[in-house]
Motif scaffolding. Structure first.
Motif, short mmCIF file in Angstrom:
data_model
loop_
_atom_site.label_atom_id
_atom_site.label_comp_id
_atom_site.label_asym_id
_atom_site.label_seq_id
_atom_site.Cartn_x
_atom_site.Cartn_y
_atom_site.Cartn_z
N VAL A 82 0.84 -1.20 0.00
CA VAL A 82 0.00 0.00 0.00
C VAL A 82 0.88 1.25 0.00
N PHE A 83 1.91 1.28 0.82
CA PHE A 83 2.81 2.42 0.91
C PHE A 83 3.50 2.68 -0.44
N VAL A 84 4.03 1.63 -1.06
CA VAL A 84 4.69 1.77 -2.36
C VAL A 84 3.70 2.26 -3.41
N SER A 85 2.48 1.73 -3.38
CA SER A 85 1.45 2.16 -4.34
C SER A 85 1.16 3.65 -4.17
N LEU A 86 1.06 4.11 -2.94
CA LEU A 86 0.81 5.53 -2.70
C LEU A 86 1.95 6.40 -3.22
N ILE A 87 3.17 5.96 -3.04
CA ILE A 87 4.33 6.72 -3.52
C ILE A 87 4.26 6.88 -5.03
N PHE A 88 3.89 5.83 -5.74
CA PHE A 88 3.88 5.88 -7.20
C PHE A 88 2.65 6.58 -7.76
N PHE A 89 1.50 6.48 -7.11
CA PHE A 89 0.28 7.00 -7.70
C PHE A 89 -0.12 8.38 -7.20
N LEU A 90 0.26 8.80 -6.03
CA LEU A 90 -0.11 10.12 -5.55
C LEU A 90 0.43 11.25 -6.40
N PRO A 91 1.67 11.22 -6.86
CA PRO A 91 2.15 12.32 -7.68
C PRO A 91 1.36 12.49 -8.97
N LEU A 92 0.69 11.46 -9.46
CA LEU A 92 -0.10 11.58 -10.67
C LEU A 92 -1.39 12.36 -10.44
N SER A 93 -1.87 12.36 -9.23
CA SER A 93 -3.07 13.10 -8.90
C SER A 93 -2.66 14.47 -8.39
N HIS A 94 -3.00 15.50 -9.15
CA HIS A 94 -2.59 16.85 -8.77
C HIS A 94 -3.42 17.38 -7.61
N GLY A 95 -4.58 16.84 -7.39
CA GLY A 95 -5.39 17.24 -6.26
C GLY A 95 -5.94 18.65 -6.38
N ASP A 96 -5.88 19.26 -7.56
CA ASP A 96 -6.40 20.59 -7.76
C ASP A 96 -7.71 20.45 -8.53
N PRO A 97 -8.83 20.64 -7.87
CA PRO A 97 -10.12 20.33 -8.47
C PRO A 97 -10.41 21.03 -9.80
N ILE A 98 -10.06 22.31 -9.96
CA ILE A 98 -10.40 23.00 -11.21
C ILE A 98 -9.61 22.41 -12.38
N HIS A 99 -8.36 22.09 -12.16
CA HIS A 99 -7.55 21.53 -13.24
C HIS A 99 -7.97 20.09 -13.54
N ASP A 100 -8.38 19.37 -12.52
CA ASP A 100 -8.92 18.03 -12.73
C ASP A 100 -10.25 18.11 -13.49
N LEU A 101 -11.06 19.13 -13.18
CA LEU A 101 -12.32 19.32 -13.88
C LEU A 101 -12.08 19.57 -15.37
N LEU A 102 -11.10 20.39 -15.69
CA LEU A 102 -10.78 20.64 -17.10
C LEU A 102 -10.38 19.35 -17.80
N ARG A 103 -9.48 18.58 -17.17
CA ARG A 103 -9.04 17.31 -17.76
C ARG A 103 -10.20 16.36 -17.99
N SER A 104 -11.09 16.26 -17.01
CA SER A 104 -12.22 15.33 -17.14
C SER A 104 -13.20 15.77 -18.21
N ASN A 105 -13.07 17.01 -18.66
CA ASN A 105 -13.94 17.51 -19.73
C ASN A 105 -13.20 17.68 -21.05
N GLY A 106 -12.10 16.94 -21.21
CA GLY A 106 -11.38 16.92 -22.48
C GLY A 106 -10.56 18.14 -22.78
N LEU A 107 -10.26 18.92 -21.76
CA LEU A 107 -9.47 20.14 -21.93
C LEU A 107 -8.16 20.02 -21.15
N PRO A 108 -7.12 20.69 -21.58
CA PRO A 108 -5.86 20.62 -20.84
C PRO A 108 -5.93 21.42 -19.54
#
Length: 172
Positions: A15-41
């Protein structure tokens, strides 16, 4: 008992190793994640976003601490509130977002990504449609406080020194 401790330790380590590898991929910034989820950069909006609201009809309002300047291919100006209608691959009816073109500040009306695989994003600046590389917008830009060269930009009329310009005549 020793087998149970080893399997528990192994699971915890996994679990610890998985968190190390996958957390950096999630920016955790909702507005930028919202753009990505709507096909925008994510980089269409600056890092300095304070908050946003999204209504059920797709009306998006993005709030910044203050108006600011950023740079993609050219300089862009974000007002303290940026508004648009958000649909998949498009920000339509933009307000509070302008781009510098040949020493003029023109309001960006729409931003469209028709086909992400093309690597192209389309900016509608009213007098023209500008195609830019999507790679320019991968990461949210830093946004510097607006400079003296831009004191206000309202309703498509560039104001300098607090005055609105209309043709050659300066209105007070």
């Amino acid at each position: 008992m020793a087998v149970e401790q080893k399997s528990g330790l192994t699971a915890s380590l996994l679990v610890f190793v998985s968190l190390i590898f996958f957390l950096p991929l999630s920016h955790g910034d909702p507005i930028h994640d919202l753009l990505r989820s709507n096909g925008l950069p994510a980089g269409l909006l600056p890092k300095a976003v304070k908050s946003y609201t999204l209504q059920e009809n797709g009306r998006l309002e993005v709030f910044l601490d203050r108006p600011c300047l950023a740079k993609f291919e050219n300089r862009v100006y974000f007002d303290s509130v940026v508004k648009a209608n958000l649909t998949y691959g498009e920000l339509a009816g933009l307000e509070g977002f302008s781009q510098e073109e040949l020493f003029l500040w023109l309001p960006v009306k729409d931003i469209v990504v028709d086909d992400p695989s093309s690597g192209i994003i389309l900016f509608d600046i009213g007098v023209a449609h500008k195609q830019l590389s999507l790679s320019l917008f991968e990461d949210p830009p830093d946004c510097e406080p607006k400079g003296q060269e831009i004191l206000s930009f309202t309703s498509g009329v560039l104001g300098i020194g607090g005055r609105k310009q209309k043709g050659f005549e300066v209105q007070r």
